[in-house]
Scaffold this motif. Structure first.
Motif, PDB file in Angstrom:
ATOM      1  N   ALA A  28      14.946  17.338  -3.307  1.00 43.89           N
ATOM      2  CA  ALA A  28      14.670  16.723  -4.607  1.00 43.89           C
ATOM      3  C   ALA A  28      15.634  15.579  -4.871  1.00 43.89           C
ATOM      4  O   ALA A  28      15.239  14.525  -5.395  1.00 43.89           O
ATOM      5  CB  ALA A  28      14.769  17.768  -5.712  1.00 43.89           C
ATOM      6  N   PHE A  29      16.909  15.756  -4.518  1.00 40.65           N
ATOM      7  CA  PHE A  29      17.881  14.684  -4.690  1.00 40.65           C
ATOM      8  C   PHE A  29      17.446  13.438  -3.918  1.00 40.65           C
ATOM      9  O   PHE A  29      17.523  12.316  -4.418  1.00 40.65           O
ATOM     10  CB  PHE A  29      19.258  15.112  -4.164  1.00 40.65           C
ATOM     11  CG  PHE A  29      19.901  16.235  -4.914  1.00 40.65           C
ATOM     12  CD1 PHE A  29      19.427  16.665  -6.144  1.00 40.65           C
ATOM     13  CD2 PHE A  29      21.010  16.875  -4.381  1.00 40.65           C
ATOM     14  CE1 PHE A  29      20.026  17.706  -6.828  1.00 40.65           C
ATOM     15  CE2 PHE A  29      21.631  17.915  -5.051  1.00 40.65           C
ATOM     16  CZ  PHE A  29      21.135  18.333  -6.278  1.00 40.65           C
ATOM     17  N   THR A  30      16.993  13.642  -2.686  1.00 40.83           N
ATOM     18  CA  THR A  30      16.558  12.523  -1.852  1.00 40.83           C
ATOM     19  C   THR A  30      15.386  11.797  -2.487  1.00 40.83           C
ATOM     20  O   THR A  30      15.349  10.562  -2.549  1.00 40.83           O
ATOM     21  CB  THR A  30      16.160  13.022  -0.451  1.00 40.83           C
ATOM     22  OG1 THR A  30      17.266  13.702   0.137  1.00 40.83           O
ATOM     23  CG2 THR A  30      15.758  11.876   0.447  1.00 40.83           C
ATOM     24  N   ALA A  31      14.407  12.554  -2.967  1.00 38.36           N
ATOM     25  CA  ALA A  31      13.227  11.947  -3.589  1.00 38.36           C
ATOM     26  C   ALA A  31      13.604  11.178  -4.857  1.00 38.36           C
ATOM     27  O   ALA A  31      13.132  10.060  -5.083  1.00 38.36           O
ATOM     28  CB  ALA A  31      12.193  13.018  -3.899  1.00 38.36           C
ATOM     29  N   LEU A  32      14.445  11.771  -5.699  1.00 42.36           N
ATOM     30  CA  LEU A  32      14.851  11.104  -6.936  1.00 42.36           C
ATOM     31  C   LEU A  32      15.594   9.809  -6.658  1.00 42.36           C
ATOM     32  O   LEU A  32      15.343   8.773  -7.301  1.00 42.36           O
ATOM     33  CB  LEU A  32      15.728  12.040  -7.765  1.00 42.36           C
ATOM     34  CG  LEU A  32      15.025  13.247  -8.388  1.00 42.36           C
ATOM     35  CD1 LEU A  32      16.055  14.234  -8.917  1.00 42.36           C
ATOM     36  CD2 LEU A  32      14.079  12.815  -9.506  1.00 42.36           C
ATOM     37  N   ALA A  33      16.530   9.860  -5.707  1.00 45.76           N
ATOM     38  CA  ALA A  33      17.285   8.655  -5.374  1.00 45.76           C
ATOM     39  C   ALA A  33      16.372   7.579  -4.791  1.00 45.76           C
ATOM     40  O   ALA A  33      16.513   6.389  -5.109  1.00 45.76           O
ATOM     41  CB  ALA A  33      18.400   9.004  -4.389  1.00 45.76           C
ATOM     42  N   SER A  34      15.418   7.986  -3.957  1.00 50.14           N
ATOM     43  CA  SER A  34      14.494   7.015  -3.357  1.00 50.14           C
ATOM     44  C   SER A  34      13.598   6.377  -4.404  1.00 50.14           C
ATOM     45  O   SER A  34      13.348   5.164  -4.374  1.00 50.14           O
ATOM     46  CB  SER A  34      13.648   7.700  -2.279  1.00 50.14           C
ATOM     47  OG  SER A  34      14.452   8.179  -1.228  1.00 50.14           O
ATOM     48  N   LEU A  35      13.098   7.173  -5.337  1.00 55.33           N
ATOM     49  CA  LEU A  35      12.243   6.628  -6.397  1.00 55.33           C
ATOM     50  C   LEU A  35      13.036   5.710  -7.308  1.00 55.33           C
ATOM     51  O   LEU A  35      12.506   4.696  -7.809  1.00 55.33           O
ATOM     52  CB  LEU A  35      11.608   7.773  -7.187  1.00 55.33           C
ATOM     53  CG  LEU A  35      10.527   8.558  -6.434  1.00 55.33           C
ATOM     54  CD1 LEU A  35      10.183   9.848  -7.176  1.00 55.33           C
ATOM     55  CD2 LEU A  35       9.268   7.701  -6.246  1.00 55.33           C
ATOM     56  N   ALA A  36      14.305   6.027  -7.552  1.00 56.18           N
ATOM     57  CA  ALA A  36      15.147   5.148  -8.369  1.00 56.18           C
ATOM     58  C   ALA A  36      15.350   3.811  -7.670  1.00 56.18           C
ATOM     59  O   ALA A  36      15.301   2.742  -8.304  1.00 56.18           O
ATOM     60  CB  ALA A  36      16.484   5.811  -8.652  1.00 56.18           C
ATOM     61  N   ASP A  37      15.582   3.839  -6.354  1.00 55.08           N
ATOM     62  CA  ASP A  37      15.721   2.592  -5.604  1.00 55.08           C
ATOM     63  C   ASP A  37      14.443   1.774  -5.670  1.00 55.08           C
ATOM     64  O   ASP A  37      14.482   0.539  -5.796  1.00 55.08           O
ATOM     65  CB  ASP A  37      16.065   2.895  -4.145  1.00 55.08           C
ATOM     66  CG  ASP A  37      17.497   3.376  -3.966  1.00 55.08           C
ATOM     67  OD1 ASP A  37      18.319   3.164  -4.883  1.00 55.08           O
ATOM     68  OD2 ASP A  37      17.794   3.968  -2.902  1.00 55.08           O
ATOM     69  N   LEU A  38      13.301   2.457  -5.591  1.00 52.17           N
ATOM     70  CA  LEU A  38      12.021   1.757  -5.696  1.00 52.17           C
ATOM     71  C   LEU A  38      11.872   1.106  -7.067  1.00 52.17           C
ATOM     72  O   LEU A  38      11.432  -0.034  -7.186  1.00 52.17           O
ATOM     73  CB  LEU A  38      10.874   2.740  -5.443  1.00 52.17           C
ATOM     74  CG  LEU A  38       9.445   2.196  -5.588  1.00 52.17           C
ATOM     75  CD1 LEU A  38       9.207   1.033  -4.639  1.00 52.17           C
ATOM     76  CD2 LEU A  38       8.427   3.306  -5.346  1.00 52.17           C
ATOM     77  N   ALA A  39      12.280   1.820  -8.111  1.00 53.02           N
ATOM     78  CA  ALA A  39      12.166   1.291  -9.477  1.00 53.02           C
ATOM     79  C   ALA A  39      13.003   0.034  -9.668  1.00 53.02           C
ATOM     80  O   ALA A  39      12.655  -0.839 -10.476  1.00 53.02           O
ATOM     81  CB  ALA A  39      12.591   2.358 -10.483  1.00 53.02           C
ATOM     82  N   LYS A  40      14.103  -0.073  -8.929  1.00 51.35           N
ATOM     83  CA  LYS A  40      14.992  -1.233  -9.056  1.00 51.35           C
ATOM     84  C   LYS A  40      14.507  -2.436  -8.253  1.00 51.35           C
ATOM     85  O   LYS A  40      15.020  -3.541  -8.423  1.00 51.35           O
ATOM     86  CB  LYS A  40      16.404  -0.858  -8.586  1.00 51.35           C
ATOM     87  CG  LYS A  40      17.060   0.252  -9.384  1.00 51.35           C
ATOM     88  CD  LYS A  40      18.367   0.688  -8.723  1.00 51.35           C
ATOM     89  CE  LYS A  40      18.945   1.929  -9.369  1.00 51.35           C
ATOM     90  NZ  LYS A  40      20.165   2.409  -8.668  1.00 51.35           N
ATOM     91  N   SER A  41      13.535  -2.242  -7.374  1.00 51.96           N
ATOM     92  CA  SER A  41      13.078  -3.306  -6.484  1.00 51.96           C
ATOM     93  C   SER A  41      12.050  -4.203  -7.168  1.00 51.96           C
ATOM     94  O   SER A  41      11.497  -3.859  -8.221  1.00 51.96           O
ATOM     95  CB  SER A  41      12.472  -2.704  -5.217  1.00 51.96           C
ATOM     96  OG  SER A  41      11.280  -1.989  -5.524  1.00 51.96           O
ATOM     97  N   GLU A  42      11.759  -5.321  -6.555  1.00 52.26           N
ATOM     98  CA  GLU A  42      10.829  -6.291  -7.132  1.00 52.26           C
ATOM     99  C   GLU A  42       9.425  -5.734  -7.271  1.00 52.26           C
ATOM    100  O   GLU A  42       8.719  -6.046  -8.239  1.00 52.26           O
ATOM    101  CB  GLU A  42      10.800  -7.553  -6.267  1.00 52.26           C
ATOM    102  CG  GLU A  42      12.096  -8.363  -6.300  1.00 52.26           C
ATOM    103  CD  GLU A  42      11.975  -9.642  -5.505  1.00 52.26           C
ATOM    104  OE1 GLU A  42      10.870  -9.901  -4.963  1.00 52.26           O
ATOM    105  OE2 GLU A  42      12.980 -10.378  -5.412  1.00 52.26           O
ATOM    106  N   ASP A  43       9.000  -4.915  -6.330  1.00 51.37           N
ATOM    107  CA  ASP A  43       7.633  -4.396  -6.375  1.00 51.37           C
ATOM    108  C   ASP A  43       7.540  -3.025  -7.032  1.00 51.37           C
ATOM    109  O   ASP A  43       6.472  -2.419  -7.057  1.00 51.37           O
ATOM    110  CB  ASP A  43       7.046  -4.325  -4.962  1.00 51.37           C
ATOM    111  CG  ASP A  43       7.822  -3.385  -4.050  1.00 51.37           C
ATOM    112  OD1 ASP A  43       9.018  -3.156  -4.321  1.00 51.37           O
ATOM    113  OD2 ASP A  43       7.249  -2.888  -3.066  1.00 51.37           O
ATOM    114  N   GLY A  44       8.670  -2.530  -7.585  1.00 53.75           N
ATOM    115  CA  GLY A  44       8.663  -1.180  -8.121  1.00 53.75           C
ATOM    116  C   GLY A  44       8.773  -1.081  -9.623  1.00 53.75           C
ATOM    117  O   GLY A  44       9.001   0.018 -10.153  1.00 53.75           O
TER     118      GLY A  44
END
Length: 456
Positions: free
Chosen positions: A211-227
């Motif tokens: 779950a930690f991995t998924a949350l961190a990955s989704l947060a990185d996606l949210a910070k990106s240009e396409d997220g």
């Protein structure tokens, strides 16, 4: 065993890290090994999470007997202080090891059953003198029966993820919503997966390193240009305490501690909300979205996707004709269960264990690796390597070596069962327990005092 049986191979089920290590130890002892792998390649399960970086270093991920077998080929061990991905582990260690083992490893060979030759589980007469019979289904449709002197089941638990329901069963509507549900950490570097989650709301269920991995990955996606617009709702069955995010800077596996801190940052920075005390009863479709409903009728806001990371469980179906002695809660060997029970097991206290703790009434049968831990979420590769060293010594008749088990594991920095795995994608926390889960509540960690959990 009789002299004829002793000439038979030891069948190892599963060509993952622990199964291949078992084969290496068998070869080192001069015993014939036959590894049966259901997938198309050695390390098939590891390859499915090739995008995830382990939080153990290379120095903790290779087996001494395997290294000995690889050395004459010119194989060079990767830098012991670096952290591989699952893909690295498979390509740089597991596949070369399988190549050295050669004909001893058969892929596309799924074990469908194991028993004693001519004896179902009821029959006592001459049971211990009969070889094992292992039934195999090949990818081309062929069926085969293999006789074995012993069976080492290292098939793991990857193929049987736990469902969403808070009662351990699939939630109402879960099967009908499988097109929107994943039981794996998404690979957000993959264009198709990235498009699936970008700009959407995702519920992440679980409290371990997956779950930690998924949350961190989704947060990185949210910070990106396409997220832009990507948001996660993190669903926990229990409350949040100081140990929820793992050992942090106190963790002796630094990458594991950093993973928990990254998940906490995702919540603190507003890229995820945390909902505590929520045990899912149903998943309902509302237009094009999904609504999760708790056991007490609480309904969450609609989401587009659900990622279920509530752990794994062993598949025992093909061992049904053999005599196992398993703990009624963890589905682990009864002598091992007290050492790994997440309801009692505390910081880094996985005691040394080997053949004595892994034995069953069916002499010559051993469950090792993640399979031996049943539903407990505290497994490290080093544990599995020591297990098979001890088990193979016992099969070879070297009881002194089998009982001389030494293992030192890194401390977690926290008390509790979650987050002690090598690889984040296989550790789903043991959320089923817990004595004092609060009522469902939305928690924003940066502004709200965390709710206490059991023992806090």
């Amino acid at each position: 065993m009789n002299a004829t049986t002793d000439q038979l191979p030891v069948v190892v089920i599963g060509a993952g890290p622990v199964g291949l290590a078992a084969a290496a130890h068998l070869v080192d002892r001069g015993l014939e090994a036959l590894v049966l792998e259901a997938g198309a390649q050695a390390g098939a399960a590891v390859r499915e999470w090739s995008h995830v970086r382990l939080f153990s270093t290379w120095g903790e991920l290779t087996d001494p007997a395997a290294e000995k077998l690889l050395a004459p080929t010119g194989w060079v061990k990767p830098d012991a202080g670096t952290y591989p991905t699952g893909g690295d582990w498979a390509a740089q260690y597991l596949q070369p090891l399988a190549d050295v083992l050669g004909h001893r490893v058969r892929v596309d060979a799924r074990v469908t059953g194991a028993s004693r030759a001519g004896r179902d589980r009821i029959v006592d007469a001459d049971r211990g003198t009969q070889p094992f019979t292992v039934h195999v289904a090949h990818a081309d449709g062929r069926e085969e029966r293999i006789l074995a002197r012993a069976v080492i089941d290292a098939s793991g638990t990857w193929s049987t993820p736990s469902p969403t329901g808070g009662d351990g069963l699939p939630a109402l509507g879960e099967r009908a919503a499988t097109d929107r549900i994943s039981y794996r950490v998404p690979d957000l570097k993959d264009p198709a997966a990235r498009a699936r989650y970008a700009g959407r709301r995702t519920a992440v269920i679980g409290s371990g390193a997956s779950a930690f991995t998924a949350l961190a990955s989704l947060a990185d996606l949210a910070k990106s240009e396409d997220g832009a617009g990507t948001h996660a709702t993190w669903i926990l069955r229990r409350g949040i305490s100081g140990s929820t995010f793992g050992g942090g800077t106190a963790d002796q596996l630094p990458a594991r501690g950093a993973l928990g801190l990254a998940a906490k940052a995702a919540v603190d920075e507003g890229y995820a909300d945390a909902v505590t005390g929520f045990r899912t009863r149903a998943i309902e479709r509302v237009d094009e979205q999904l609504v999760l409903v708790s056991e007490d009728g609480h309904r969450l806001d609609p989401v587009d996707e659900v990622v279920v990371l509530t752990g794994f469980r062993p598949d025992l179906s093909f061992l049904d004709e053999l005599r196992l002695r398993l703990d009624e809660r963890l589905q682990a060997p009864v002598a091992l269960a007290p050492l790994i029970d997440p309801n009692q097991h505390s910081c880094g206290t996985v005691y040394p264990h080997g053949v004595k703790e892994l034995s069953h009434p069916e002499e010559g049968l051993y469950l090792v690796g993640m399979k031996s831990y049943g539903r407990a979420p505290t497994f490290l590769a080093l544990t599995g390597y020591e297990q098979v060293r001890s088990v193979v010594a016992a099969i070879a008749g070297d009881r002194a070596s089998a009982e001389r088990v030494e293992l030192v594991l890194p401390e977690t920095g926290v008390c509790g069962g979650a987050g002690l795995f090598d690889q984040p994608q296989t550790d789903g926390a043991a959320e089923g327990g817990g004595c004092c889960a609060p009522a469902p509540a939305l928690v924003q960690l940066g502004t709200t005092t965390p709710a206490p959990s059991c023992g806090a």
